[in-house]
Design a protein around this motif. Structure first.
Motif, PDB file in Angstrom:
ATOM      1  N   PHE A  81      10.597  11.721   0.939  1.00 25.87           N
ATOM      2  CA  PHE A  81      10.117  13.068   1.190  1.00 25.87           C
ATOM      3  C   PHE A  81      10.292  13.966  -0.026  1.00 25.87           C
ATOM      4  CE2 PHE A  81      11.555  11.488   5.347  1.00 25.87           C
ATOM      5  CZ  PHE A  81      10.375  11.597   6.047  1.00 25.87           C
ATOM      6  N   LYS A  82       9.350  14.867  -0.186  1.00 27.25           N
ATOM      7  CA  LYS A  82       9.455  15.945  -1.157  1.00 27.25           C
ATOM      8  C   LYS A  82       9.085  17.217  -0.416  1.00 27.25           C
ATOM      9  CE  LYS A  82       7.476  17.876  -5.323  1.00 27.25           C
ATOM     10  NZ  LYS A  82       6.364  17.873  -6.249  1.00 27.25           N
ATOM     11  N   ARG A  83       9.899  18.245  -0.585  1.00 26.85           N
ATOM     12  CA  ARG A  83       9.625  19.524   0.064  1.00 26.85           C
ATOM     13  C   ARG A  83       9.380  20.587  -1.000  1.00 26.85           C
ATOM     14  NH1 ARG A  83      11.490  19.888   5.501  1.00 26.85           N
ATOM     15  NH2 ARG A  83      12.559  18.011   6.135  1.00 26.85           N
TER      16      ARG A  83
ATOM     17  N   ALA B 152       0.846  -1.193   0.000  1.00 27.46           N
ATOM     18  CA  ALA B 152       0.000   0.000   0.000  1.00 27.46           C
ATOM     19  C   ALA B 152       0.880   1.242   0.000  1.00 27.46           C
ATOM     20  CB  ALA B 152      -0.905   0.004   1.218  1.00 27.46           C
ATOM     21  N   GLU B 153       0.456   2.224  -0.775  1.00 26.25           N
ATOM     22  CA  GLU B 153       1.159   3.502  -0.825  1.00 26.25           C
ATOM     23  C   GLU B 153       0.230   4.584  -0.309  1.00 26.25           C
ATOM     24  OE1 GLU B 153       3.780   5.217  -4.213  1.00 26.25           O
ATOM     25  OE2 GLU B 153       1.747   5.943  -4.599  1.00 26.25           O
ATOM     26  N   SER B 154       0.759   5.470   0.511  1.00 29.40           N
ATOM     27  CA  SER B 154      -0.046   6.583   1.010  1.00 29.40           C
ATOM     28  C   SER B 154       0.789   7.865   1.004  1.00 29.40           C
ATOM     29  CB  SER B 154      -0.567   6.295   2.419  1.00 29.40           C
ATOM     30  OG  SER B 154       0.504   6.180   3.324  1.00 29.40           O
ATOM     31  N   ILE B 155       0.089   8.978   0.996  1.00 28.40           N
ATOM     32  CA  ILE B 155       0.718  10.295   1.022  1.00 28.40           C
ATOM     33  C   ILE B 155       0.351  10.954   2.348  1.00 28.40           C
ATOM     34  CG2 ILE B 155       0.824  12.573  -0.062  1.00 28.40           C
ATOM     35  CD1 ILE B 155       1.923  10.372  -1.871  1.00 28.40           C
ATOM     36  N   GLU B 156       1.365  11.505   3.015  1.00 26.18           N
ATOM     37  CA  GLU B 156       1.152  12.239   4.265  1.00 26.18           C
ATOM     38  C   GLU B 156       1.801  13.608   4.133  1.00 26.18           C
ATOM     39  OE1 GLU B 156       2.950   9.998   7.423  1.00 26.18           O
ATOM     40  OE2 GLU B 156       1.759   8.211   7.016  1.00 26.18           O
ATOM     41  N   TYR B 157       1.094  14.633   4.537  1.00 25.34           N
ATOM     42  CA  TYR B 157       1.676  15.970   4.625  1.00 25.34           C
ATOM     43  C   TYR B 157       2.040  16.140   6.092  1.00 25.34           C
ATOM     44  CZ  TYR B 157       0.134  16.679  -0.105  1.00 25.34           C
ATOM     45  OH  TYR B 157      -0.025  16.560  -1.463  1.00 25.34           O
ATOM     46  N   ASP B 158       3.302  15.802   6.403  1.00 25.01           N
ATOM     47  CA  ASP B 158       3.664  15.660   7.815  1.00 25.01           C
ATOM     48  C   ASP B 158       4.323  16.889   8.432  1.00 25.01           C
ATOM     49  OD1 ASP B 158       6.027  15.334   6.409  1.00 25.01           O
ATOM     50  OD2 ASP B 158       6.732  13.653   7.603  1.00 25.01           O
ATOM     51  N   LYS B 159       4.675  17.892   7.612  1.00 25.31           N
ATOM     52  CA  LYS B 159       5.207  19.142   8.153  1.00 25.31           C
ATOM     53  C   LYS B 159       4.699  20.293   7.311  1.00 25.31           C
ATOM     54  CE  LYS B 159       9.478  18.190  10.521  1.00 25.31           C
ATOM     55  NZ  LYS B 159      10.876  18.523  10.687  1.00 25.31           N
ATOM     56  N   ILE B 160       4.096  21.254   7.967  1.00 20.77           N
ATOM     57  CA  ILE B 160       3.660  22.481   7.317  1.00 20.77           C
ATOM     58  C   ILE B 160       4.128  23.616   8.215  1.00 20.77           C
ATOM     59  CG2 ILE B 160       1.714  23.802   6.421  1.00 20.77           C
ATOM     60  CD1 ILE B 160       0.146  21.088   6.412  1.00 20.77           C
ATOM     61  N   GLU B 161       5.017  24.446   7.677  1.00 20.49           N
ATOM     62  CA  GLU B 161       5.619  25.509   8.480  1.00 20.49           C
ATOM     63  C   GLU B 161       5.437  26.856   7.795  1.00 20.49           C
ATOM     64  OE1 GLU B 161       9.477  23.230  10.275  1.00 20.49           O
ATOM     65  OE2 GLU B 161       9.516  23.687   8.131  1.00 20.49           O
ATOM     66  N   VAL B 162       5.199  27.883   8.578  1.00 26.60           N
ATOM     67  CA  VAL B 162       5.128  29.251   8.083  1.00 26.60           C
ATOM     68  C   VAL B 162       6.429  29.928   8.476  1.00 26.60           C
ATOM     69  CG1 VAL B 162       3.891  31.439   8.206  1.00 26.60           C
ATOM     70  CG2 VAL B 162       2.634  29.274   8.337  1.00 26.60           C
TER      71      VAL B 162
ATOM     72  N   VAL C  90       4.660   7.054   1.632  1.00 26.50           N
ATOM     73  CA  VAL C  90       4.930   5.907   2.507  1.00 26.50           C
ATOM     74  C   VAL C  90       4.487   4.623   1.805  1.00 26.50           C
ATOM     75  CG1 VAL C  90       4.477   4.884   4.771  1.00 26.50           C
ATOM     76  CG2 VAL C  90       4.526   7.380   4.514  1.00 26.50           C
ATOM     77  N   ILE C  91       5.402   3.656   1.766  1.00 24.80           N
ATOM     78  CA  ILE C  91       5.089   2.337   1.215  1.00 24.80           C
ATOM     79  C   ILE C  91       5.064   1.349   2.374  1.00 24.80           C
ATOM     80  CG2 ILE C  91       5.793   0.504  -0.380  1.00 24.80           C
ATOM     81  CD1 ILE C  91       5.216   3.082  -1.845  1.00 24.80           C
ATOM     82  N   LYS C  92       3.951   0.597   2.461  1.00 24.46           N
ATOM     83  CA  LYS C  92       3.814  -0.405   3.520  1.00 24.46           C
ATOM     84  C   LYS C  92       3.511  -1.764   2.907  1.00 24.46           C
ATOM     85  CE  LYS C  92       2.111   2.662   7.144  1.00 24.46           C
ATOM     86  NZ  LYS C  92       1.016   2.927   8.088  1.00 24.46           N
ATOM     87  N   LYS C  93       4.018  -2.777   3.575  1.00 21.04           N
ATOM     88  CA  LYS C  93       3.709  -4.163   3.209  1.00 21.04           C
ATOM     89  C   LYS C  93       3.074  -4.801   4.430  1.00 21.04           C
ATOM     90  CE  LYS C  93       5.934  -8.519   2.006  1.00 21.04           C
ATOM     91  NZ  LYS C  93       7.223  -9.190   1.821  1.00 21.04           N
ATOM     92  N   ASP C  94       1.838  -5.247   4.282  1.00 20.06           N
ATOM     93  CA  ASP C  94       1.098  -5.842   5.398  1.00 20.06           C
ATOM     94  C   ASP C  94       1.142  -4.945   6.634  1.00 20.06           C
ATOM     95  OD1 ASP C  94       0.467  -8.075   3.837  1.00 20.06           O
ATOM     96  OD2 ASP C  94       2.343  -9.078   4.392  1.00 20.06           O
ATOM     97  N   ASP C  95       0.899  -3.657   6.421  1.00 16.55           N
ATOM     98  CA  ASP C  95       0.869  -2.629   7.482  1.00 16.55           C
ATOM     99  C   ASP C  95       2.215  -2.381   8.161  1.00 16.55           C
ATOM    100  OD1 ASP C  95      -1.788  -1.897   7.136  1.00 16.55           O
ATOM    101  OD2 ASP C  95      -2.500  -3.516   8.437  1.00 16.55           O
ATOM    102  N   VAL C  96       3.303  -2.862   7.580  1.00 22.86           N
ATOM    103  CA  VAL C  96       4.648  -2.587   8.090  1.00 22.86           C
ATOM    104  C   VAL C  96       5.323  -1.639   7.107  1.00 22.86           C
ATOM    105  CG1 VAL C  96       6.897  -3.565   8.679  1.00 22.86           C
ATOM    106  CG2 VAL C  96       4.800  -4.828   9.234  1.00 22.86           C
ATOM    107  N   GLU C  97       5.781  -0.497   7.608  1.00 24.25           N
ATOM    108  CA  GLU C  97       6.396   0.500   6.740  1.00 24.25           C
ATOM    109  C   GLU C  97       7.716  -0.021   6.172  1.00 24.25           C
ATOM    110  OE1 GLU C  97       8.248   4.913   7.193  1.00 24.25           O
ATOM    111  OE2 GLU C  97       6.266   4.605   8.085  1.00 24.25           O
ATOM    112  N   LEU C  98       7.821   0.056   4.841  1.00 20.89           N
ATOM    113  CA  LEU C  98       9.057  -0.346   4.160  1.00 20.89           C
ATOM    114  C   LEU C  98       9.912   0.859   3.813  1.00 20.89           C
ATOM    115  CD1 LEU C  98       7.631  -3.006   1.663  1.00 20.89           C
ATOM    116  CD2 LEU C  98       8.730  -3.422   3.876  1.00 20.89           C
TER     117      LEU C  98
END
Length: 95
Positions: A40-42, A4-14, A28-36
């Motif tokens: 990051f892209k900024r 499974a692949e998911s996108i998280e916006y984990d830092k937003i700074e002013v 984030v890429i996970k295999k059976d709910d374990v992060e592999l």
């Protein structure tokens, strides 16, 4: 074995006088709910750019996540936009 692949916006700074919004997007890429892996892209969003007549064109944030849009809309006040426009014009003319 489920990947499974998911996108998280984990830092937003002013940051800065002109309230630039820095965003960190994690893929984030996970295999059976374990992060592999986590990659990051900024990127930085600014209140706008100048057009050919030195008018400020607002940055299009419509494709940004709702929380990024909310932060941009909160910090990019009329006063901030006016100051940012003045800086862009001053930089352009070399003042």
């Amino acid at each position: 074995m489920a990947l499974a692949e998911s996108i998280e916006y984990d830092k937003i700074e002013v940051v800065g006088l002109y309230k630039h919004v820095q965003v960190r997007k994690a893929t984030v890429i996970k295999k059976d709910d374990v992060e592999l892996t986590r990659a990051f892209k900024r990127y930085v969003l600014q209140a706008g750019t100048l057009d050919g007549n030195d008018a400020l064109v607002d940055t299009d944030i419509s494709s940004e996540p709702a929380e990024v849009q909310a932060i941009c809309n909160a910090v990019w006040t009329t006063d901030i936009k006016a100051a940012w426009k003045a800086k862009l014009i001053a930089d352009k003319s070399g003042i």
